[in-house]
Design an enzyme around this catalytic site. Structure first.
Site, PDB file in Angstrom:
ATOM      1  N   TYR A  69     -17.260  16.365 -15.533  1.00  0.00           N
ATOM      2  CA  TYR A  69     -17.767  15.194 -15.301  1.00  0.00           C
ATOM      3  C   TYR A  69     -18.651  15.017 -14.037  1.00  0.00           C
ATOM      4  O   TYR A  69     -18.398  15.413 -13.018  1.00  0.00           O
ATOM      5  CB  TYR A  69     -16.558  14.291 -15.293  1.00  0.00           C
TER       6      TYR A  69
ATOM      7  N   ARG B 169       0.816  -1.128   0.023  1.00  0.00           N
ATOM      8  CA  ARG B 169       0.072   0.157  -0.108  1.00  0.00           C
ATOM      9  C   ARG B 169       0.917   1.055  -0.138  1.00  0.00           C
ATOM     10  O   ARG B 169       0.529   2.170  -0.566  1.00  0.00           O
ATOM     11  CB  ARG B 169      -1.013   0.063   1.302  1.00  0.00           C
TER      12      ARG B 169
ATOM     13  N   ASP C 129      -8.488  18.562 -14.786  1.00  0.00           N
ATOM     14  CA  ASP C 129      -8.632  17.021 -15.025  1.00  0.00           C
ATOM     15  C   ASP C 129      -8.312  17.177 -16.712  1.00  0.00           C
ATOM     16  O   ASP C 129      -9.129  17.658 -17.310  1.00  0.00           O
ATOM     17  CB  ASP C 129     -10.079  17.174 -14.836  1.00  0.00           C
TER      18      ASP C 129
ATOM     19  N   LYS D 164      -9.294   5.566 -18.825  1.00  0.00           N
ATOM     20  CA  LYS D 164      -9.698   6.171 -20.169  1.00  0.00           C
ATOM     21  C   LYS D 164      -8.773   5.992 -21.129  1.00  0.00           C
ATOM     22  O   LYS D 164      -8.320   4.863 -21.448  1.00  0.00           O
ATOM     23  CB  LYS D 164     -10.367   7.367 -20.001  1.00  0.00           C
TER      24      LYS D 164
HETATM   25  C1  LIG Z   1     -14.260   8.862 -16.152  1.00  0.00           C
HETATM   26  C2  LIG Z   1     -13.835  10.338 -15.457  1.00  0.00           C
HETATM   27  C3  LIG Z   1     -13.165  10.548 -14.237  1.00  0.00           C
HETATM   28  C4  LIG Z   1     -13.584   9.462 -13.114  1.00  0.00           C
HETATM   29  O1  LIG Z   1     -12.517   8.260 -13.168  1.00  0.00           O
HETATM   30  P1  LIG Z   1     -12.773   6.858 -12.624  1.00  0.00           P
HETATM   31  O2  LIG Z   1     -11.718   6.293 -12.943  1.00  0.00           O
HETATM   32  O3  LIG Z   1     -14.168   6.379 -13.474  1.00  0.00           O
HETATM   33  O4  LIG Z   1     -13.188   7.086 -11.195  1.00  0.00           O
HETATM   34  C5  LIG Z   1     -13.174  11.736 -14.003  1.00  0.00           C
HETATM   35  N1  LIG Z   1     -13.011  12.569 -15.017  1.00  0.00           N
HETATM   36  C6  LIG Z   1     -13.313  12.686 -16.116  1.00  0.00           C
HETATM   37  C7  LIG Z   1     -13.324  13.723 -17.057  1.00  0.00           C
HETATM   38  C8  LIG Z   1     -13.957  11.289 -16.735  1.00  0.00           C
HETATM   39  O5  LIG Z   1     -13.976  11.112 -17.951  1.00  0.00           O
END
Ligand SMILES: *Cc1c(COP(=O)(O)O)cnc(C)c1O
Length: 378
Positions: free
Chosen positions: A106, A54, A178, A203
């Site tokens: 998001y 961890r 982000d 993603k």
């Molecule tokens: C999917 C997404 C998140 C969240 O990520 P997870 O891995 O699903 O927790 C945050 N910001 C954006 C722009 C996203 O597309």
């Protein structure tokens, strides 16, 4: 290779950075190291630097190094999801602090702020970031963080990262972006002055819809990162070694994939823009996008995400989504396969998204095949 200075191009770095040949066997692919604990020396020290999984482990460390290089940042903390990464940033603030977020963002992170972080007494303002004066007006005495998301989800709004980060700095406010929809191949917020970059590595980084993960990368001299690292280790929202390995493997083809995603999305955006049954297309690569010039300044290409509104309302949007054959009806994004999604129904009751809006995550298939699929569906 000269991994120390990170001078290589991002294409080279995405293949090599953070990856070493494994010493004991010469394996050029790192093994997945599942050990949760690591042996201490007789004097009680940890000769290899690892203590407990961890805290750190070889696969996570390799992934963190790689992302740090790609982003040209100083440090990175990998998390078990993009949501956990975002939460670590918010939890690094104190109750009573105020943050400014874009009104189009998001929905999962917005829900996290509203459902969880408000109980932590984090105050939040949602503002249209395309008007920087509005962001400025929301700066209070206790504002500690400006959170950007550009292009935003699902309306592809473009925030001027450089201007916003500069304004944050002038007010001694942390700026975070982000960057999930762009990745460092396309847009590098740290170079534009941001303090932190946040990712859902689920993603584009992973790129194959088979691993969930997140990351926070810090620019030089961002003291807050120590707190974020602490939350990673003590809070324990850590990615598994296997997930780190999968995401690291995904990154090896990231630059190739992003080019193809962008090229395909551009062709599809142009096709949709000319289609009589389409009301509006949201894609920053189109000259008709109101912030195309800013997008062009801060992005190397325009990524694979686009949204469009169909004429005929929600029913027509559902029809289109049900008629496609190559696109798959599913949420999420950034993978090799193309996805289509009726966005307001996944976002739930609180959604502000138009009911006739469909969001596409354009994959790396042949662009003409994808266009034919959409033409038939429309
Ligand atoms: C999917 C997404 C998140 C969240 O990520 P997870 O891995 O699903 O927790 C945050 N910001 C954006 C722009 C996203 O597309």
């Amino acid at each position: 290779m000269a991994k120390e200075n990170g001078e290589e191009s991002i294409e080279t770095l995405s293949v090599h950075a953070g990856r070493e040949v494994e010493e004991s066997t010469g394996a050029i692919k790192s093994p997945i190291n599942l050990s949760t604990t690591f042996e201490r020396a007789e004097d009680g020290s940890y000769p290899k630097g690892y203590i407990y999984s961890r805290n750190n482990n070889p696969n996570r460390e390799s992934l963190e190094k790689c992302i740090t290089f790609l982003e040209r940042g100083e440090k990175c903390a990998a998390f078990s999801s993009g949501s956990a990464a975002a939460m670590a940033v918010f939890q690094s603030l104190s109750p009573g602090d105020h943050i400014i977020c874009p009104e189009d963002m998001y929905h999962g992170i917005r829900n996290q702020i509203n459902d969880i972080m408000k109980r932590w007494n984090l105050e939040v303002s949602y503002v249209d970031f395309t008007d920087i004066e509005k962001v400025k007006e929301e700066i209070h005495e206790n504002t500690e963080l400006i959170w950007m998301e550009t292009p935003s989800n699902p309306l592809l709004k473009i925030t001027d990262i450089k201007k916003t980060a500069k304004m944050a700095k002038e007010h001694e406010i942390i700026s975070a972006c982000d960057n999930t929809w762009s990745t460092p191949i396309i847009q590098r917020p740290l170079e534009l002055g941001c303090d932190l970059v946040v990712y859902s590595t689920t993603k584009y980084f992973g790129g194959h819809s088979d691993a969930v993960g997140g990351a926070v990368v810090a620019n030089k001299n961002v003291d807050l990162f120590d707190e974020i690292r602490n939350i990673q280790v003590e809070g324990g929202a850590c990615p598994s070694p296997f997930d780190c390995w999968l995401i690291s493997r995904g990154i090896r083809t990231l630059s190739l994939r992003m080019k193809k995603h962008s090229r395909n999305a551009m062709e599809i955006a142009e096709f949709l823009q000319g289609h009589p049954d389409v009301e509006r297309v949201y894609y920053p690569g189109l000259k008709s996008h109101p912030r195309h010039e800013i997008a062009k300044k801060q992005m190397d290409s325009f990524s694979g995400m686009l949204s469009f509104q169909v004429k005929g309302g929600k029913d027509k949007a559902f029809d289109v989504a049900s008629n496609v054959e190559i696109f798959t009806r599913a949420t999420s994004l950034g993978s090799v396969e193309s996805l289509i999604e009726h966005r307001s129904s996944i976002e739930g009751e609180k959604s502000q998204t138009p009911e006739n809006l469909l969001r596409l995550s354009v994959g790396i298939e042949d662009a003409d095949d994808l266009i034919d699929d959409l033409r038939d569906a429309l």
